[in-house]
Design a protein around this motif. Structure first.
Motif, short mmCIF file in Angstrom:
data_model
loop_
_atom_site.label_atom_id
_atom_site.label_comp_id
_atom_site.label_asym_id
_atom_site.label_seq_id
_atom_site.Cartn_x
_atom_site.Cartn_y
_atom_site.Cartn_z
N VAL A 2 0.85 -1.18 0.00
CA VAL A 2 0.00 0.00 0.00
C VAL A 2 0.89 1.24 0.00
CG1 VAL A 2 -1.81 1.24 1.24
CG2 VAL A 2 -1.76 -1.27 1.29
N PHE A 3 0.57 2.18 -0.89
CA PHE A 3 1.38 3.38 -1.03
C PHE A 3 0.54 4.61 -0.73
CE2 PHE A 3 2.78 0.10 -3.98
CZ PHE A 3 4.10 -0.05 -3.59
N ILE A 4 0.88 5.28 0.36
CA ILE A 4 0.25 6.56 0.67
C ILE A 4 1.37 7.57 0.88
CG2 ILE A 4 -1.87 5.57 1.63
CD1 ILE A 4 -0.76 5.92 4.39
N PRO A 5 1.11 8.85 0.71
CA PRO A 5 2.19 9.84 0.80
C PRO A 5 3.04 9.69 2.07
CG PRO A 5 0.19 10.88 0.00
CD PRO A 5 -0.18 9.47 0.42
N GLY A 6 4.33 9.49 1.85
CA GLY A 6 5.27 9.36 2.95
C GLY A 6 5.33 8.01 3.62
N GLU A 7 4.52 7.05 3.17
CA GLU A 7 4.50 5.74 3.79
C GLU A 7 4.33 4.63 2.76
OE1 GLU A 7 1.61 5.46 6.92
OE2 GLU A 7 2.22 7.38 7.78
N HIS A 8 4.84 3.46 3.14
CA HIS A 8 4.71 2.25 2.33
C HIS A 8 4.37 1.15 3.32
CE1 HIS A 8 7.15 -1.11 0.11
NE2 HIS A 8 5.86 -1.32 0.05
N TRP A 9 3.25 0.50 3.12
CA TRP A 9 2.80 -0.58 4.00
C TRP A 9 2.88 -1.91 3.25
CZ3 TRP A 9 -0.59 0.27 8.57
CH2 TRP A 9 -0.60 1.60 8.98
N GLU A 10 3.34 -2.95 3.94
CA GLU A 10 3.34 -4.30 3.39
C GLU A 10 2.40 -5.14 4.26
OE1 GLU A 10 7.37 -5.70 3.25
OE2 GLU A 10 7.88 -4.34 1.61
N VAL A 11 1.31 -5.60 3.65
CA VAL A 11 0.31 -6.38 4.37
C VAL A 11 0.29 -7.77 3.74
CG1 VAL A 11 -2.10 -6.52 5.08
CG2 VAL A 11 -1.04 -4.26 4.71
N GLU A 12 0.69 -8.78 4.53
CA GLU A 12 0.73 -10.14 4.01
C GLU A 12 -0.41 -10.96 4.60
OE1 GLU A 12 4.76 -11.85 2.61
OE2 GLU A 12 5.03 -11.17 4.67
N PHE A 13 -1.16 -11.61 3.72
CA PHE A 13 -2.25 -12.50 4.10
C PHE A 13 -1.72 -13.92 3.96
CE2 PHE A 13 -4.14 -8.53 2.95
CZ PHE A 13 -5.21 -8.38 3.82
N LEU A 14 -1.55 -14.60 5.09
CA LEU A 14 -0.95 -15.93 5.12
C LEU A 14 -2.01 -17.02 5.04
CD1 LEU A 14 0.96 -13.88 6.76
CD2 LEU A 14 2.19 -15.95 7.32
N ASP A 15 -1.61 -18.18 4.54
CA ASP A 15 -2.56 -19.27 4.34
C ASP A 15 -3.11 -19.84 5.65
OD1 ASP A 15 -0.36 -20.73 5.18
OD2 ASP A 15 -0.43 -22.17 3.53
N ASP A 16 -2.50 -19.51 6.79
CA ASP A 16 -3.02 -19.99 8.07
C ASP A 16 -4.02 -19.00 8.68
OD1 ASP A 16 -1.43 -17.94 9.02
OD2 ASP A 16 -0.15 -19.23 10.25
N GLY A 17 -4.33 -17.91 7.95
CA GLY A 17 -5.29 -16.93 8.41
C GLY A 17 -4.69 -15.71 9.07
N ASP A 18 -3.40 -15.76 9.39
CA ASP A 18 -2.73 -14.60 9.99
C ASP A 18 -2.55 -13.49 8.97
OD1 ASP A 18 -2.52 -15.82 12.45
OD2 ASP A 18 -0.43 -16.43 12.19
N VAL A 19 -2.42 -12.28 9.48
CA VAL A 19 -2.13 -11.12 8.65
C VAL A 19 -0.93 -10.42 9.28
CG1 VAL A 19 -2.98 -8.92 7.76
CG2 VAL A 19 -4.56 -10.85 8.01
N ASP A 20 0.15 -10.28 8.52
CA ASP A 20 1.36 -9.59 8.97
C ASP A 20 1.40 -8.21 8.32
OD1 ASP A 20 2.09 -11.87 10.33
OD2 ASP A 20 3.62 -12.49 8.87
N VAL A 21 1.73 -7.19 9.11
CA VAL A 21 1.78 -5.83 8.60
C VAL A 21 3.11 -5.19 8.99
CG1 VAL A 21 0.69 -3.55 8.62
CG2 VAL A 21 -0.72 -5.60 8.83
N GLU A 22 3.77 -4.57 8.01
CA GLU A 22 4.97 -3.77 8.25
C GLU A 22 4.74 -2.39 7.66
OE1 GLU A 22 9.06 -5.41 8.01
OE2 GLU A 22 8.06 -7.09 7.01
N VAL A 23 5.18 -1.36 8.39
CA VAL A 23 4.99 0.01 7.96
C VAL A 23 6.36 0.67 7.81
CG1 VAL A 23 3.95 2.24 8.51
CG2 VAL A 23 2.82 0.12 9.23
N PHE A 24 6.56 1.34 6.68
CA PHE A 24 7.80 2.06 6.41
C PHE A 24 7.43 3.52 6.20
CE2 PHE A 24 8.08 -2.27 4.94
CZ PHE A 24 9.26 -2.72 5.50
N LYS A 25 8.02 4.40 7.01
CA LYS A 25 7.71 5.83 6.91
C LYS A 25 8.90 6.58 6.35
CE LYS A 25 4.18 5.81 10.36
NZ LYS A 25 3.41 6.62 11.26
#
Length: 87
Positions: free
Chosen positions: A43-66
């Protein structure tokens, strides 16, 4: 897949619901696959980049880069310097 705790349809539903939100708000995103058990939404928003991973076990991992707020040629030169130092 063997050993998963959540049905694949549920994981896909989570991802589709998230994509619906992004699209309704006209947010720029990109889909990719960097590991065999997950789909990533970048996900790309001004000044930030987010990585959202949807895993096959149902978990969701999120990393934020500012962003650091550096713009223009100074930032370009810094990026070139970092790339040259990469092992």
């Amino acid at each position: 897949m063997e050993g998963t705790s959540e049905p694949t349809g549920s994981v896909l539903r989570k991802m589709f619901d998230f994509l619906d939100v992004l699209e309704s708000e006209s947010v720029t995103y990109r889909l990719s696959r960097n590991r065999p058990t997950a789909l990533m939404v970048e996900v790309f928003i001004p000044g930030e980049h987010w990585e959202v991973e949807f895993l096959d076990d149902g978990d969701v991992d999120v990393e934020v880069f500012k962003g650091q707020g550096v713009v223009g040629e100074e930032a370009l030169e810094e990026l070139k310097r970092i790339i040259r130092l990469k092992p």
